[in-house]
Every structure is written in structure tokens, then in C-alpha cells.
Motif scaffolding. Structure first.
Motif, PDB file in Angstrom:
ATOM      1  N   CYS A   1       0.849  -1.202   0.000  1.00 17.49           N
ATOM      2  CA  CYS A   1       0.000   0.000   0.000  1.00 17.49           C
ATOM      3  C   CYS A   1       0.880   1.246   0.000  1.00 17.49           C
ATOM      4  CB  CYS A   1      -0.925   0.011   1.221  1.00 17.49           C
ATOM      5  SG  CYS A   1      -2.293  -1.151   1.140  1.00 17.49           S
ATOM      6  N   HIS A   2       1.909   1.262   0.862  1.00 14.89           N
ATOM      7  CA  HIS A   2       2.859   2.385   0.866  1.00 14.89           C
ATOM      8  C   HIS A   2       3.513   2.523  -0.506  1.00 14.89           C
ATOM      9  CE1 HIS A   2       2.820   3.280   5.156  1.00 14.89           C
ATOM     10  NE2 HIS A   2       3.087   2.018   5.466  1.00 14.89           N
ATOM     11  N   TYR A   3       3.977   1.390  -1.030  1.00 15.50           N
ATOM     12  CA  TYR A   3       4.721   1.355  -2.286  1.00 15.50           C
ATOM     13  C   TYR A   3       3.904   1.925  -3.445  1.00 15.50           C
ATOM     14  CZ  TYR A   3       6.885  -0.763  -6.441  1.00 15.50           C
ATOM     15  OH  TYR A   3       7.444  -0.973  -7.674  1.00 15.50           O
ATOM     16  N   HIS A   4       2.731   1.367  -3.688  1.00 19.39           N
ATOM     17  CA  HIS A   4       1.941   1.774  -4.857  1.00 19.39           C
ATOM     18  C   HIS A   4       1.453   3.216  -4.743  1.00 19.39           C
ATOM     19  CE1 HIS A   4       2.128  -1.978  -6.951  1.00 19.39           C
ATOM     20  NE2 HIS A   4       1.675  -2.653  -5.905  1.00 19.39           N
ATOM     21  N   LEU A   5       1.055   3.641  -3.542  1.00 18.83           N
ATOM     22  CA  LEU A   5       0.616   5.029  -3.376  1.00 18.83           C
ATOM     23  C   LEU A   5       1.775   6.005  -3.593  1.00 18.83           C
ATOM     24  CD1 LEU A   5      -1.787   4.629  -0.347  1.00 18.83           C
ATOM     25  CD2 LEU A   5      -2.425   5.221  -2.685  1.00 18.83           C
ATOM     26  N   HIS A   6       2.958   5.656  -3.101  1.00 15.06           N
ATOM     27  CA  HIS A   6       4.119   6.534  -3.269  1.00 15.06           C
ATOM     28  C   HIS A   6       4.511   6.634  -4.744  1.00 15.06           C
ATOM     29  CE1 HIS A   6       8.547   7.502  -3.064  1.00 15.06           C
ATOM     30  NE2 HIS A   6       8.002   8.512  -2.416  1.00 15.06           N
ATOM     31  N   ILE A   7       4.497   5.512  -5.437  1.00 14.23           N
ATOM     32  CA  ILE A   7       4.835   5.498  -6.868  1.00 14.23           C
ATOM     33  C   ILE A   7       3.840   6.371  -7.651  1.00 14.23           C
ATOM     34  CG2 ILE A   7       4.947   4.013  -8.938  1.00 14.23           C
ATOM     35  CD1 ILE A   7       7.313   3.509  -7.108  1.00 14.23           C
ATOM     36  N   GLU A   8       2.560   6.321  -7.264  1.00 12.52           N
ATOM     37  CA  GLU A   8       1.528   7.096  -7.959  1.00 12.52           C
ATOM     38  C   GLU A   8       1.478   8.557  -7.529  1.00 12.52           C
ATOM     39  OE1 GLU A   8      -2.061   4.974  -7.116  1.00 12.52           O
ATOM     40  OE2 GLU A   8      -1.391   3.189  -8.194  1.00 12.52           O
TER      41      GLU A   8
END
Length: 153
Positions: free
Chosen positions: A70-77
Motif C-alpha cells: 500500500c505504501h509502495y503503490h501510493l508513493h509510486i503514484e
């Protein structure tokens, strides 16, 4: 489980749960003490505490992986990836990811007091591990004298 197996697991969880690929490095980190895992902003990698798998099993490990993804995908977006952000909380609920990891340390037992003191005026009890000088201290509630009523050896 090896780092390569962890990498494969994270990639498959990312595809199944989020419908997006995980394109960075995943590894175990034995130095993590109290946290189940962490997402590193600088290089987009995910580190997982191996104790999660040892103590709680695969189901808890997948939960920690979902949380970090969740952290990863939100940060990438470029969306809110922090715990306090609404985007993060919404994605946690949507993916059934846990908000917190189960404890990784065993709870310490409380040490029983070896000395019990009582105020002679208001009868307030003071439980202490260490001995205290009753001539030096007074009751914090009424300023009365304190005397030792029990000393466990």
C-alpha cells in the motif's frame, strides 16, 4: 524462506491484490526489531522482518506485505502514502490489509514489588521494588509518615 522466494511472493501478492507489478527489490532484514516491515522511499524497496514468518506464519506475512505494498503503490503514484493519509487508509480497507503488525516481542512479566509501605495517616499503599528511606520521604497525598509493612525476601 529465502530472499528470492520473498521477492516472488511480493510480486504475486502485488499482481493479485493490487493488479499492478512490484518492480523493485524485496528482502528480509533481521535488524528490524519491533516492526513487521518497512518501505524505503529512497530506493522503493521493501524490507520484511523474518520474525513475522517465524512467530506468526505465512498469513501474517502476507498481511505485512500488503501493508507495505500500500505504501509502495501510493508513493509510486504520487498519492498519500503515509499512515495518516486518507488515500492510505482507504487502500488498506480496500485490500483488507492490516493497519498494524502483531507484536514481535514477548511481553515482559511485571516484577513483583519487594517492599510495601503505608502512610500512617491516610493508609495509602506504596509498592516498591527497591527499599526506600522512610525517614527521608513523606506521603505524597497527605504528607503523613510512611512505614514499611511488608518486606519480601
Amino acid at each position: 524462506m529465502t530472499d528470492e522466494e520473498l521477492q516472488e511472493l511480493i510480486e504475486s501478492v502485488s499482481k493479485e491484490t493490487f493488479g499492478k507489478p512490484f518492480l523493485h527489490i524485496a528482502r528480509f532484514n533481521k535488524r528490524l526489531r519491533t516492526t513487521g516491515g518497512r518501505y524505503l522511499l529512497s530506493n522503493h524497496s521493501i524490507e520484511i522482518n523474518p520474525l513475522v514468518l517465524d512467530m506468526h506464519g505465512t498469513e501474517e506475512l502476507v498481511g505485512v506485505i500488503k501493508h507495505e505494498l500500500c505504501h509502495y503503490h501510493l508513493h509510486i503514484e504520487g498519492r498519500g502514502y503515509r499512515h495518516r493519509d486518507a488515500d492510505f487508509r482507504i487502500l488498506l480497507k480496500h485490500t483488507s490489509s492490516p493497519r498494524f503488525c502483531r507484536p514481535l516481542t514477548e511481553e515482559k512479566q511485571r516484577v513483583q514489588p519487594k517492599h510495601v509501605y503505608e502512610c500512617t495517616s491516610c493508609k495509602l499503599l506504596y509498592k516498591r521494588k527497591r527499599r526506600m528511606d522512610v525517614r527521608k520521604y513523606r506521603c505524597g497525598k497527605c504528607a503523613g509518615q510512611i512505614e514499611e509493612i511488608q518486606a519480601v525476601k
